[in-house]
Design an enzyme around this catalytic site. Sequence first.
Site, PDB file in Angstrom:
ATOM      1  N   ASP A  17      40.973  63.156  53.028  1.00 17.67           N
ATOM      2  CA  ASP A  17      40.588  61.776  53.371  1.00 17.67           C
ATOM      3  C   ASP A  17      39.105  61.512  53.069  1.00 17.67           C
ATOM      4  O   ASP A  17      38.617  60.406  53.262  1.00 17.67           O
ATOM      5  CB  ASP A  17      40.937  61.441  54.841  1.00 17.67           C
ATOM      6  CG  ASP A  17      40.189  62.292  55.848  1.00 17.67           C
ATOM      7  OD1 ASP A  17      40.132  63.530  55.669  1.00 17.67           O
ATOM      8  OD2 ASP A  17      39.661  61.738  56.827  1.00 17.67           O
ATOM      9  N   HIS A  18      38.416  62.536  52.542  1.00 19.86           N
ATOM     10  CA  HIS A  18      37.006  62.375  52.144  1.00 19.86           C
ATOM     11  C   HIS A  18      36.772  62.600  50.651  1.00 19.86           C
ATOM     12  O   HIS A  18      35.792  62.104  50.105  1.00 19.86           O
ATOM     13  CB  HIS A  18      36.110  63.312  52.974  1.00 19.86           C
ATOM     14  CG  HIS A  18      36.179  63.005  54.441  1.00 19.86           C
ATOM     15  ND1 HIS A  18      35.163  62.370  55.124  1.00 19.86           N
ATOM     16  CD2 HIS A  18      37.177  63.197  55.346  1.00 19.86           C
ATOM     17  CE1 HIS A  18      35.525  62.182  56.382  1.00 19.86           C
ATOM     18  NE2 HIS A  18      36.751  62.689  56.541  1.00 19.86           N
TER      19      HIS A  18
ATOM     20  N   HIS B 111      34.546  58.075  60.275  1.00 17.23           N
ATOM     21  CA  HIS B 111      35.700  57.372  60.854  1.00 17.23           C
ATOM     22  C   HIS B 111      35.274  56.360  61.907  1.00 17.23           C
ATOM     23  O   HIS B 111      34.265  56.547  62.588  1.00 17.23           O
ATOM     24  CB  HIS B 111      36.658  58.369  61.532  1.00 17.23           C
ATOM     25  CG  HIS B 111      37.367  59.288  60.591  1.00 17.23           C
ATOM     26  ND1 HIS B 111      38.637  59.031  60.117  1.00 17.23           N
ATOM     27  CD2 HIS B 111      36.985  60.461  60.032  1.00 17.23           C
ATOM     28  CE1 HIS B 111      39.016  60.015  59.308  1.00 17.23           C
ATOM     29  NE2 HIS B 111      38.024  60.904  59.234  1.00 17.23           N
TER      30      HIS B 111
ATOM     31  N   HIS C   5      33.470  71.838  61.816  1.00 12.97           N
ATOM     32  CA  HIS C   5      34.698  71.081  61.491  1.00 12.97           C
ATOM     33  C   HIS C   5      35.368  71.762  60.299  1.00 12.97           C
ATOM     34  O   HIS C   5      36.572  72.021  60.314  1.00 12.97           O
ATOM     35  CB  HIS C   5      34.317  69.636  61.172  1.00 12.97           C
ATOM     36  CG  HIS C   5      35.467  68.765  60.769  1.00 12.97           C
ATOM     37  ND1 HIS C   5      36.479  68.406  61.630  1.00 12.97           N
ATOM     38  CD2 HIS C   5      35.770  68.171  59.578  1.00 12.97           C
ATOM     39  CE1 HIS C   5      37.344  67.632  60.984  1.00 12.97           C
ATOM     40  NE2 HIS C   5      36.940  67.474  59.741  1.00 12.97           N
TER      41      HIS C   5
ATOM     42  N   ASP D 112      32.620  64.275  59.247  1.00 13.77           N
ATOM     43  CA  ASP D 112      33.426  64.451  60.455  1.00 13.77           C
ATOM     44  C   ASP D 112      32.802  65.446  61.438  1.00 13.77           C
ATOM     45  O   ASP D 112      33.516  66.119  62.184  1.00 13.77           O
ATOM     46  CB  ASP D 112      34.834  64.952  60.086  1.00 13.77           C
ATOM     47  CG  ASP D 112      35.675  63.871  59.422  1.00 13.77           C
ATOM     48  OD1 ASP D 112      35.217  62.720  59.321  1.00 13.77           O
ATOM     49  OD2 ASP D 112      36.799  64.204  58.993  1.00 13.77           O
TER      50      ASP D 112
ATOM     51  N   HIS E  51      38.101  67.847  53.118  1.00 14.57           N
ATOM     52  CA  HIS E  51      39.351  67.216  53.539  1.00 14.57           C
ATOM     53  C   HIS E  51      39.723  66.043  52.618  1.00 14.57           C
ATOM     54  O   HIS E  51      38.857  65.279  52.200  1.00 14.57           O
ATOM     55  CB  HIS E  51      39.243  66.734  54.998  1.00 14.57           C
ATOM     56  CG  HIS E  51      39.300  67.872  55.977  1.00 14.57           C
ATOM     57  ND1 HIS E  51      38.801  67.787  57.260  1.00 14.57           N
ATOM     58  CD2 HIS E  51      39.789  69.129  55.844  1.00 14.57           C
ATOM     59  CE1 HIS E  51      39.000  68.941  57.887  1.00 14.57           C
ATOM     60  NE2 HIS E  51      39.590  69.765  57.051  1.00 14.57           N
TER      61      HIS E  51
ATOM     62  N   HIS F 131      32.646  67.143  53.034  1.00 16.19           N
ATOM     63  CA  HIS F 131      33.521  68.306  53.247  1.00 16.19           C
ATOM     64  C   HIS F 131      34.831  68.093  52.496  1.00 16.19           C
ATOM     65  O   HIS F 131      35.075  67.021  51.959  1.00 16.19           O
ATOM     66  CB  HIS F 131      33.742  68.592  54.733  1.00 16.19           C
ATOM     67  CG  HIS F 131      34.516  67.539  55.483  1.00 16.19           C
ATOM     68  ND1 HIS F 131      34.046  66.258  55.690  1.00 16.19           N
ATOM     69  CD2 HIS F 131      35.737  67.575  56.082  1.00 16.19           C
ATOM     70  CE1 HIS F 131      34.937  65.567  56.385  1.00 16.19           C
ATOM     71  NE2 HIS F 131      35.975  66.340  56.631  1.00 16.19           N
TER      72      HIS F 131
HETATM   73 FE    FE Z   1      38.124  62.799  58.116  1.00 10.18          FE
HETATM   74 ZN    ZN Z   2      37.608  66.060  58.132  1.00 13.93          ZN
END
Ligand code: FE
Ligand code: ZN
Length: 253
Positions: free
Chosen positions: A56-57, A165, A110, A127, A54, A52
């Site tokens: 942090d990915h 995570h 999400h 996530d 975001h 996805h």
């Molecule tokens: Fe994340």
């Molecule tokens: Zn995420």
Amino acid sequence: MKIVPLKAFKDNYIWTLRSGSHAAVVDPGEAQPVLDYLEAEGLELSAILATHHHPDHVGGIAELLSTRKCPVYGPKNEPIPTLTHPVSEGDTVRIPEIGAEFSVLDIPGHTRAHIAYYGLESLFCGDTLFACGCGRVFEGTPEQMFASLSKLLALPDPTLVYCGHEYTLANMQFAKAVEPANTALAAREKRDQALRDRGLPTLPSTLGDEKATNPFLRCKEPAVIDSANKYLGSRMGDPVSVFSAIRQWKNVF
Ligand code: FE
Ligand code: ZN
């Protein structure tokens, strides 16, 4: 084929699949841990998979592509400018260099078009599903998230769950509040606490573990329904309402 977690940021994992002299990475939020690992192990990067949009990915993808060349797979309907191969449910991702083949599952909730990769008896679910928890519902509806989790739940019990995570121990505190009498949960907490004490990941888990201990997958269990009703001071029983209630509860837990 070996699957190795590379740590990123505070609690992200970049799952690295390696075989021979090749590797693929899932959700590289940062480039440096991947570049260091490839360099140290003498590996060529064969593919990047994103679940996805975001940061942090996907935040490390552009930097990886500046020195390496490989296809980038990710959700068709999300804003990820670095994708070379946008995919959605029904598509297959083949990475012949490491002998891997994954089917793509749409699991929105999400984010609007979040996807999972399923293959090698393993699930890379970003996530959406966490060990003993689930992601926040940011762009979708509780109905969508519930349907996405139900889709994952239909996969075989031994499926290995590789999520984005390391949230397991914190998730278990909430799970215990929902189901204080769940003995499988108590046993799992002991096991996973021991792993964390040794600095080891609690992942992958299995779908079987999740079915036995993850409250978000247990919305038809009387104990979970009771707790949801106590939280809201209501009397409801349908699984989507129960899911929605415990998701709200977790947001403020
Ligand atoms: Fe994340
Ligand atoms: Zn995420």
